[in-house]
Structures are given as structure tokens and as C-alpha cells.
Design a protein around this motif. Structure first.
Motif, PDB file in Angstrom:
ATOM      1  N   HIS A  81     -33.699 -13.441  53.856  1.00 20.38           N
ATOM      2  CA  HIS A  81     -33.079 -12.176  53.440  1.00 20.38           C
ATOM      3  C   HIS A  81     -31.615 -12.364  52.995  1.00 20.38           C
ATOM      4  O   HIS A  81     -31.157 -11.743  52.024  1.00 20.38           O
ATOM      5  N   HIS A 131     -29.593 -11.573  49.405  1.00 17.54           N
ATOM      6  CA  HIS A 131     -28.344 -10.844  49.143  1.00 17.54           C
ATOM      7  C   HIS A 131     -27.457 -11.633  48.172  1.00 17.54           C
ATOM      8  O   HIS A 131     -26.908 -11.075  47.225  1.00 17.54           O
ATOM      9  N   ASP A 147     -29.931  -3.219  51.032  1.00 11.69           N
ATOM     10  CA  ASP A 147     -31.226  -3.907  51.073  1.00 11.69           C
ATOM     11  C   ASP A 147     -32.158  -3.423  49.968  1.00 11.69           C
ATOM     12  O   ASP A 147     -32.285  -2.220  49.726  1.00 11.69           O
TER      13      ASP A 147
END
Ligand code: KG4
Ligand code: ZN
Length: 333
Positions: free
Chosen positions: A110, A114, A299
Motif C-alpha cells: 500500500h 502511495h 487512499d
């Protein structure tokens, strides 16, 4: 390469389709209304909501992109880090889809997602670059390079206590702002006087690349009771202090490595205050800042597609059962 990405690492159910790094669709179903009354994410509520929403979100991403499962070249899902119950929903949904349709599958980190969000929408992949992730759970600085087998991250430092987003959310909550406080704090800071209160810059002049924000949180709470200052001025002073801390570390790493560009990412990179102040201070030191489009700071799953595009081709496909497990503590950089 047509890619379906899925992210359910925390409290947003997200799916996206990209053609390489061009976004064809991006669906982010927020759970803010479920958690705001608690002032933070309730993990069990989050995973239950992902479970009931994931199928609809993926179908919408495919139909918005005008594509079908058969046309996909790759499916990517966030493997970690994140809340385990939340990760398991999106990760296993996507893995099941890939296995059933015989489409290659890749498990994404994750945080790397980003970092790559700055490359979405044609910003170009300028590497090597410095990287600064400022999100609700992480504050980390590193170097991103392109190697023969894909993109590589070299972690150089992170926060010793609170993340920048945590500092913002906690101080915002104390002042009665809705959760998550980031956008509200940002608006107040943009309109406030950053010279109203002089906060001591944590770790200033200390060697290395660590950050620390929990002392600043206490200083803010103390100033709010002791100083005759409006909340807007207090938040402008706080964000100015944060900008200085971030800029000092980036400048030091640029001087050490000779790399004079930095990719900002994570939800806090949506802050208009930090974009303006960090961008200007870094430019005067000869360092170019790149920020993702605002919608792709928080997100989303398009950044997970980017992980597949940039990392997967140079690596062997995950094919052992062990490699296919979600990992709440996925290592960082
Ligand atoms: O990256 P993200 O969506 O989730 C994590 O992976 O943590 O970041 C969420 C964080 C929260 O702390 C939120 O308050 C902050 O990003 N945030 C902002 C803004 N929008 C979201 N902080 C400052 N200014 C904003 N405009
Ligand atoms: Zn995130």
C-alpha cells in the motif's frame, strides 16, 4: 496493459482500472459516515462494510472503464500493510477473481502505491527521486530508484512516534473538528497567521532522517490553553512547524544524495498549506516537488494499479501459497 486494482487496507473500499498509468476508472466508497462518531476507524465495522461493498465497487470500476474481466491483463490488490480484517476482504476477492479467470495476480504494498500516485495521469516517472509519504498512519522518507528488475525503495527514516496525519487528526479532534480533521485543519491553516505562535521544531539539527510529532501535539494543546490565539492561527503555526520539519529532512537527503526532486504522497499531501509552503521552501533550495492530484493523495486503487504496472513486469509472478497471503505488517521499503 489493462489493470484492475483493489484496495481495502483501511476504511475505504476502492477499485480502479488503468491502462498502464492512465486511469480509466476509479471508485472510492468512503466509510467516513460509519466511523466519524467514534473519532477513528473501528476495524470490525470496516471489514464488515468492505465485505458487503467490494463486489459492487469492483463491478462499477469495470463498467465505468467500459471493460470486462476477460480484457484484463493483470489484477493487483493491496497485500499490506493495513488492518488485517479489511485487507483479507479485498485481497481474497481479487485473488479469487484472478484464479477463476486465469489472470496474472500481484500483491501490492500500500505504501509503495502511495509513492506511485504521483505518476498517475501522465506526470511522468522521473526517477531516481526522493520520496516523502505523509499519511494518517505513516511518515517516511526514502529514495526511489529504477533497477533492472523493477522499482526499488530505500527507506531512510520515519516518525519515532505520531505520523503527521495523526498529529493533525488528534489536534483537530481536540478542537472539536469532524474526523478526519485534515481538510478542516488545512482550511483553517490557510486562512490563519503562521507567525502567531512559535512552536519549537522537533529534532531540528539532529543527524539522521527521523521525525517526531508527539511533543508538538502536546505543545499545541498547551498553547491552546495558555495563548490568546484563534484556532486558525494556532493551526497555521502548527502546519508551518510541520512544513519546516519535512523540508529540513528533504534538504539534508537531497544534499547527501545529489537527487534534487521529491515525490510527496499520502493523504496529508493533499494539504494546500503544505503544498504551498513545502513547495516554495524546497524550490528556493533548488529541489523540485511533485504532488499527486488531490483525489489520489488519499487512499485509492488507481495507485495499486500503478504498483502492478511499475513493479510486476520485472518480477516473477507470485505463485506459491505463502506468497499469496495478506500481510498486515508488510515490511516497508
Ligand atoms: O493516505 P490516507 O488516505 O490514509 C492512510 O493510509 O493513512 O491519509 C489519511 C490522512 C488523515 O490523517 C487525514 O486527516 C489526512 O490524510 N488528510 C489531510 C487532507 N486530506 C486528508 N491532511 C491535510 N490536508 C488535507 N487536505
Ligand atoms: Zn494510505
Amino acid at each position: 496493459m489493462r489493470i484492475l486494482g483493489v484496495d481495502t487496507s483501511c476504511d475505504d473500499t476502492s477499485a480502479a482500472v488503468t491502462d498502464d498509468l492512465t486511469i480509466l476508472s476509479s471508485v472510492v466508497l468512503s466509510q467516513t459516515e460509519l466511523h466519524e462518531g467514534f473519532g477513528g476507524v473501528v476495524p470490525e465495522e470496516a471489514s464488515r462494510a468492505h465485505f458487503s461493498r467490494i463486489d459492487g465497487v469492483v463491478r462499477k470500476a469495470l463498467s465505468d472503464a467500459g471493460t470486462t474481466i476477460d480484457e484484463l491483463d493483470l489484477i493487483v490488490a493491496t497485500r499490506g500493510p493495513g488492518l488485517l480484517g479489511s485487507l483479507l476482504v479485498g485481497y481474497n476477492y481479487a485473488r479469487g477473481l484472478a484464479l477463476a479467470a486465469s489472470i496474472p495476480f500481484y500483491g501490492a504494498n500500500h505504501l509503495f502505491g502511495h509513492v506511485y500516485s504521483a505518476f498517475l495521469g501522465g506526470a511522468g516517472e522521473e526517477l531516481p527521486s526522493l520520496s516523502l509519504i505523509i499519511s494518517g498512519g505513516h511518515t517516511a522518507i526514502g529514495i526511489v530508484t529504477r533497477e533492472a528488475d523493477g522499482v526499488r525503495h530505500d527507506f531512510r527514516g520515519g516518525t519515532l512516534d505520531d505520523a503527521v496525519g495523526e498529529l493533525i487528526d488528534k489536534t483537530g479532534r481536540h478542537c472539536g473538528l469532524p474526523w478526519p480533521a485534515g481538510p478542516h485543519v488545512d482550511n483553517l491553516a490557510l486562512a490563519g497567521n503562521k507567525k502567531a505562535v512559535r512552536f519549537t521544531r522537533p529534532l531540528r539539527g539532529r543527524a539522521g532522517y527521523d521525525f517526531s510529532f508527539s511533543g508538538l501535539k502536546s505543545a499545541f494543546l498547551r498553547a491552546r490553553t495558555e495563548e490568546q490565539a484563534e484556532d486558525g492561527d494556532l493551526f497555521a503555526s502548527l502546519m508551518d512547524c510541520v512544513a519546516d520539519c519535512l523540508v529540513e529532512r528533504i534538504r539534508d537527503l537531497a544534499d547527501e544524495t545529489g537527487i534534487r526532486r521529491v515525490l510527496f504522497s499520502g493523504g496529508v499531501a493533499a494539504s494546500g498549506f503544505l503544498r504551498e509552503h513545502c513547495g516554495r521552501k524546497l524550490l528556493s533550495a533548488g529541489i523540485k516537488s511533485t504532488f499527486p492530484q488531490r483525489a489520489f493523495c488519499t487512499d485509492n486503487a488507481a495507485m495499486i494499479c500503478a504498483c502492478g504496472y511499475l513493479e510486476a513486469p520485472g518480477r516473477t509472478w507470485v505463485d506459491s501459497a505463502a506468497d499469496l497471503e495478506a500481510d498486515a505488517f508488510a515490511s516497508f521499503f
